[in-house]
Design a protein around this motif. Structure first.
Motif, PDB file in Angstrom:
ATOM      1  N   UNK A 106       0.806  -1.379   0.164  1.00 37.45           N
ATOM      2  CA  UNK A 106       0.099  -0.049  -0.170  1.00 37.45           C
ATOM      3  C   UNK A 106       0.945   1.084   0.207  1.00 37.45           C
ATOM      4  N   UNK A 107       1.140   2.226  -0.900  1.00 39.76           N
ATOM      5  CA  UNK A 107       1.124   3.759  -0.860  1.00 39.76           C
ATOM      6  C   UNK A 107       0.308   4.307  -1.654  1.00 39.76           C
ATOM      7  N   UNK A 108       1.174   5.627  -1.417  1.00 35.70           N
ATOM      8  CA  UNK A 108       0.050   6.887  -2.156  1.00 35.70           C
ATOM      9  C   UNK A 108       0.693   6.140  -3.961  1.00 35.70           C
ATOM     10  N   UNK A 117       6.199   7.463  -9.360  1.00 35.93           N
ATOM     11  CA  UNK A 117       7.644   8.116  -9.120  1.00 35.93           C
ATOM     12  C   UNK A 117       8.447   6.958  -9.657  1.00 35.93           C
ATOM     13  N   UNK A 118       7.858   6.284  -8.675  1.00 35.62           N
ATOM     14  CA  UNK A 118       9.013   4.546  -8.433  1.00 35.62           C
ATOM     15  C   UNK A 118       8.693   3.188  -8.722  1.00 35.62           C
ATOM     16  N   UNK A 148      10.960  12.022 -11.178  1.00 32.87           N
ATOM     17  CA  UNK A 148      10.237  10.885 -12.317  1.00 32.87           C
ATOM     18  C   UNK A 148       9.603  11.819 -12.923  1.00 32.87           C
ATOM     19  N   UNK A 149       8.564  12.057 -11.904  1.00 38.53           N
ATOM     20  CA  UNK A 149       6.702  12.511 -12.185  1.00 38.53           C
ATOM     21  C   UNK A 149       7.636  14.238 -13.310  1.00 38.53           C
ATOM     22  N   UNK A 150       8.182  14.711 -12.375  1.00 41.98           N
ATOM     23  CA  UNK A 150       8.195  15.686 -12.929  1.00 41.98           C
ATOM     24  C   UNK A 150       8.868  16.473 -14.390  1.00 41.98           C
TER      25      UNK A 150
END
Ligand code: PRT
Ligand code: ZN
Length: 297
Positions: free
Chosen positions: A80-82, A88-89, A133-135
């Motif tokens: 479970x993560x945001x 990002x990963x 990464x997202x940016x």
């Protein structure tokens, strides 16, 4: 042969291993959603690993940023993560279920005195972030050439100390930005807690996962809905039923007083206040709204 295959598929020793955040914004809700799904954990003190006595599951407690890697490396089966951490990963793994808590957004922000006229502002500028990464994906998509300065914490102070022209960070209420003299100028992605996993789980674990997902969906549906009981004048029954259609259709029973009926149904939490106002406008009385513990949809 058939018996042997069945034995391995439902091997009683087989467990699904889920990684959750050890300590932070996701921890409490992650444990409580498992608990509400009937999964009690033997180790309440959150060591590295705890086992459930009531369900074939083991819980691994980790830093949220490490969870995608552990899932990818098959040390954990799911996590479970945001969604922000997944974006990002989370290469090579996938979102299995959205959980609806820890909602936030990833946004670009600049000092409030800056006149901002669109994403082109960031051309040849420096942006501080923990989410390079997202940016980069966003900037490439917009054809903007900016310098990404990766830092791991307190991103919001970067412009104030001259480290960057803007930041790209998590925003929830927006008060951290305001407190640091920043204005939010672009929302790049919205995020909520998600269950992540691999697509290659073997059959035994897949079947445990399906059982877990069934339980979690029942918990989420119950959280997002309320049971409603009300008294309705018979001449307005059709209108009232049309706004609280329920799971299949509402239960309608005559009251002892002629001309009135009791209506029972289920309504979504998000529409709650609007629907209540409409019901009152149609003459509904004695409205009771009751939490639902589990909802099998
Ligand atoms: O130690 P570990 O690495 O496990 O935890 P962490 O410190 O990296 O993460 P944590 O516990 O802070 O957050 C875990 C997840 O919660 C994030 O990845 C998001 O998906 C989600 N989440 C939801 C948030 C917030 N809301 C949030 N407000 N994560 C961080 N914040 C921070 C943000 O970084 C900023 O500093 O809160 C500040 C902004 O809040 P507002 O309300 O002032 O706008
Ligand atoms: Zn983290």
């Amino acid at each position: 042969m058939q018996i042997l295959q069945t034995f391995f598929r439902f091997n009683i020793m087989e467990k699904l291993r889920i990684a959750i955040q050890k300590s932070g914004r996701l921890s409490e809700k992650s444990v409580s959603i498992l608990k509400e799904a009937g999964i009690s954990l033997t180790n309440g003190e959150r060591k590295l690993l705890s086992v459930s006595g009531s369900f074939p599951i083991e819980v691994l407690y980790l830093r949220d940023d490490d969870i995608p890697q552990y899932v990818r490396d098959k040390v954990a089966d799911i996590g479970i993560v945001g969604e922000n951490v997944f974006a990002e990963k989370g290469n090579d793994i996938e979102i299995i279920e959205r959980l609806g808590f820890s909602r936030c957004r990833l946004s670009l922000a600049v000092p409030k005195q800056v006149t901002y006229n669109g994403p082109a502002f960031f051309n040849n500028r420096k942006i501080a972030t923990s989410y390079p990464v997202i940016l980069k994906r966003y900037l490439d998509d917009k054809g903007i050439k900016a310098e990404i300065h990766e830092i791991s914490g307190s991103v919001e102070i970067a412009p104030g100390i001259g480290l960057a022209d803007g930041i790209f960070d998590i925003v929830s209420s927006g008060s951290t930005l305001i407190g640091n003299g920043l204005q939010e100028v672009e929302v790049v992605m919205k995020s909520e807690a998600v269950i992540i996993g691999r697509s290659d789980l073997q059959d035994g674990k897949k079947s445990i996962l399906n059982d877990l997902l069934f339980r979690i969906r029942s918990v989420l549906a119950a959280t997002n809905n309320k049971y409603i009981l009300l008294n309705a004048p018979n001449d307005k029954l059709d209108q009232i039923i049309s706004i609280i259609p329920g799971m299949k259709s509402p239960t309608v029973m005559p009251l002892a007083e002629s001309g009135w009926s009791s209506v029972h149904s289920v309504l979504s939490e998000s529409q709650f206040w609007q629907i209540i106002n409409e019901l009152r406008a149609y003459g509904a009385q004695g409205i009771l709204v009751i939490p639902i513990e589990k909802m099998i949809v």
